[in-house]
Design a protein around this motif. Structure first.
Motif, mmCIF file in Angstrom:
data_model
loop_
_atom_site.group_PDB
_atom_site.id
_atom_site.type_symbol
_atom_site.label_atom_id
_atom_site.label_comp_id
_atom_site.label_asym_id
_atom_site.label_seq_id
_atom_site.Cartn_x
_atom_site.Cartn_y
_atom_site.Cartn_z
ATOM 1 N N GLY A 397 0.890 -1.195 -0.265
ATOM 2 C CA GLY A 397 -0.111 -0.079 0.048
ATOM 3 C C GLY A 397 0.668 1.383 0.003
ATOM 4 N N PRO A 398 0.256 2.419 0.190
ATOM 5 C CA PRO A 398 1.076 3.593 0.190
ATOM 6 C C PRO A 398 2.053 3.669 1.242
ATOM 7 C CG PRO A 398 -1.447 4.117 0.041
ATOM 8 C CD PRO A 398 -1.111 2.823 0.156
ATOM 9 N N PRO A 399 3.305 4.131 1.256
ATOM 10 C CA PRO A 399 4.121 4.228 2.459
ATOM 11 C C PRO A 399 3.740 4.564 3.804
ATOM 12 C CG PRO A 399 4.909 5.238 0.262
ATOM 13 C CD PRO A 399 3.562 4.876 0.336
ATOM 14 N N PRO A 400 2.875 5.807 3.940
ATOM 15 C CA PRO A 400 2.429 5.994 5.370
ATOM 16 C C PRO A 400 1.368 4.612 5.958
ATOM 17 C CG PRO A 400 2.051 7.908 3.857
ATOM 18 C CD PRO A 400 2.440 6.714 3.056
ATOM 19 N N MET A 401 0.839 4.231 5.354
ATOM 20 C CA MET A 401 -0.007 3.130 5.632
ATOM 21 C C MET A 401 0.790 2.049 5.918
ATOM 22 S SD MET A 401 -1.108 0.008 3.725
ATOM 23 C CE MET A 401 -2.781 -0.949 4.182
ATOM 24 N N MET A 402 1.693 1.505 4.991
ATOM 25 C CA MET A 402 2.831 0.522 5.284
ATOM 26 C C MET A 402 3.621 0.476 6.569
ATOM 27 S SD MET A 402 4.266 -0.495 1.412
ATOM 28 C CE MET A 402 5.194 -1.728 2.027
ATOM 29 N N ASN A 403 3.968 1.749 6.815
ATOM 30 C CA ASN A 403 4.819 2.206 7.926
ATOM 31 C C ASN A 403 3.852 1.978 9.203
ATOM 32 O OD1 ASN A 403 6.977 2.587 6.413
ATOM 33 N ND2 ASN A 403 6.689 4.990 6.281
#
Length: 428
Positions: A397-403
């Motif tokens: 998914g998008p980087p913020p969501m993955m983090n």
């Protein structure tokens, strides 16, 4: 893990061999010159290692992943920059100490009088420019095509640096064994690039002859492109992997975009699904049926190859659902699918996910709402999947969501070997 450890071990072994040959060749009387020669040798060794990292060799890519290779490529690049800068500084000050020249004049004098030094100075200048545009500040402000074009000059620097080594190097001219070793290392590195970046893509595209067979809008800003070709049952692609796609139209043939397969390869058709995020992805909606396609890949370690548990959790965010949807089609055992989107309208390929989950006896959770509060916090994940620590977790998914999800998985004590994710970036 085995492939990563093996690659580190190979680099460490070669570093030891370089140190051995350096010692065998004898030391200069000036300590600065000794340091200059040693940093130059290790800079050259890192350049050869860098070539292997950017070669996109299938064996390494499937086991390590393009995102990790890209991370190593970045840090190796900075290692090359600093070792070669150290080489130039130590050599200049070392020779200046035994002459009447200042270090800058000494470097100019070496470039004018010693074969290969001018080529090394040009190579270093190129590497400094490439290093500057690779910093986060510059990288965010450059178009990918501009950044990639500047990066191609690294190959010029590699050739110039290698010819400098051949012309003035003393360590690997000290014995026939040392010379054979040095040519062997560089021959292997250059062959890796030649095979991985040129021969293999040309061979696969000549063999498979991909063409567009259908272009299907999935929503206002998402489109799926279907392709067919020859002998696709022999293409070594797996669900979760991606290709670099070039659609050979008059205005787009030069532009390559990385898109994941959004359906498991079935030996007859390949499909990608992309959201309009730039000119390249937006233009897919207008690609004509019959357009020839040049595809580099498959790339990525985000596959079922690395599973450690019989059951799985697949977590997707936004258009990151594309490799997750492909994995769900291929994966065996019970799976829980969690699809995170802002609104129901953003749930691309949801009907396909629902039908697949029903056919395979899997659970499907559609999680909607704004990013705050975090709807994939540890408590929410544990509620949807109580045994999550006993499952493999595939995340895209998008980087913020993955983090955020990776943080939740750590709090839930999910072992690292069970967490599979890939940030889709390219080495070189």
């Amino acid at each position: 893990m085995v492939a990563r450890t093996g690659l580190y071990a190979v680099l460490a072994a070669n570093a030891a061999v370089v140190a051995f040959f350096f010692t065998q060749a004898g030391f200069a009387s000036n300590a600065l010159i000794v340091l200059g020669r040693l940093t130059g040798l290790y800079g050259a060794l890192l350049m050869a290692f860098q070539l292997v990292l950017v070669a996109r060799l299938p064996w390494l890519d499937r086991r390590i992943g393009m995102d990790r290779l890209t991370s190593w490529h970045r840090w190796t690049g900075f290692g090359i920059l600093f070792t070669l800068l150290g080489h130039a500084v130590f050599i200049s000050f070392g020779y200046a100490a035994s002459s009447d020249l200042d270090p800058v004049s000494q470097l100019v004098d070496l470039a004018e009088t010693v074969e290969g030094v001018l080529r090394a100075v040009v190579a270093l200048a190129v590497i400094i420019v490439v290093g500057a545009v690779s910093g986060r500040y510059a990288r965010r402000r450059l178009a990918y095509e501009t950044w990639h074009f500047i990066h191609l000059y690294t190959y010029v620097a590699v050739v110039l640096a290698f010819t400098h080594q051949v012309a003035v190097g003393t360590t690997f001219a000290s014995s026939s064994v040392a010379t054979a070793y040095w040519y062997g290392v560089w021959g292997l590195a250059l062959t890796s690039v030649f095979v991985g970046r040129l021969v293999l893509p040309l061979w696969r595209n000549w063999r498979h002859q991909l063409r567009v067979t259908a272009v299907v809008p999935e929503s206002d800003n998402v489109v799926s492109v279907y392709m067919s070709g020859r002998d696709l049952d022999r293409m070594p692609a797996q669900a979760g992997q991606f290709f670099l796609w070039r659609f050979l139209t008059r205005d787009r043939w030069w532009q390559a975009n990385p898109f994941s397969l959004s359906a498991a390869p079935d030996g007859r058709t390949l499909r990608l699904t992309a959201k309009a995020a730039g000119s390249g992805s937006a233009a897919l909606r207008h690609v004509k049926v019959g357009t020839r396609v040049f595809a580099e890949g498959p790339y990525g370690a985000f596959t079922a190859l690395h599973r450690t548990r019989p059951e799985a959790v697949l977590i997707a965010g936004g258009v990151g659902v594309t490799p997750i949807r492909a994995l769900l089609e291929e994966i065996q055992g019970h799976a829980v699918v969690i699809y995170r989107v802002a609104t129901d309208r953003d749930a691309v390929l949801y009907d396909e996910l629902r039908d697949l989950a029903l056919a395979k006896g899997c659970e499907l959770h559609l999680v909607t709402g704004p990013p705050v509060p975090d709807r994939l916090a540890p408590g929410e994940l544990a509620r949807m999947v109580p045994d999550i620590a006993d499952r493999d977790v595939f995340l895209c998914g998008p980087p913020p969501m993955m983090n955020a999800v990776l943080g939740s998985l750590r709090e839930l004590n999910v072992p690292k070997p069970q967490i599979h994710f890939e940030r889709f970036s390219l080495a070189g």
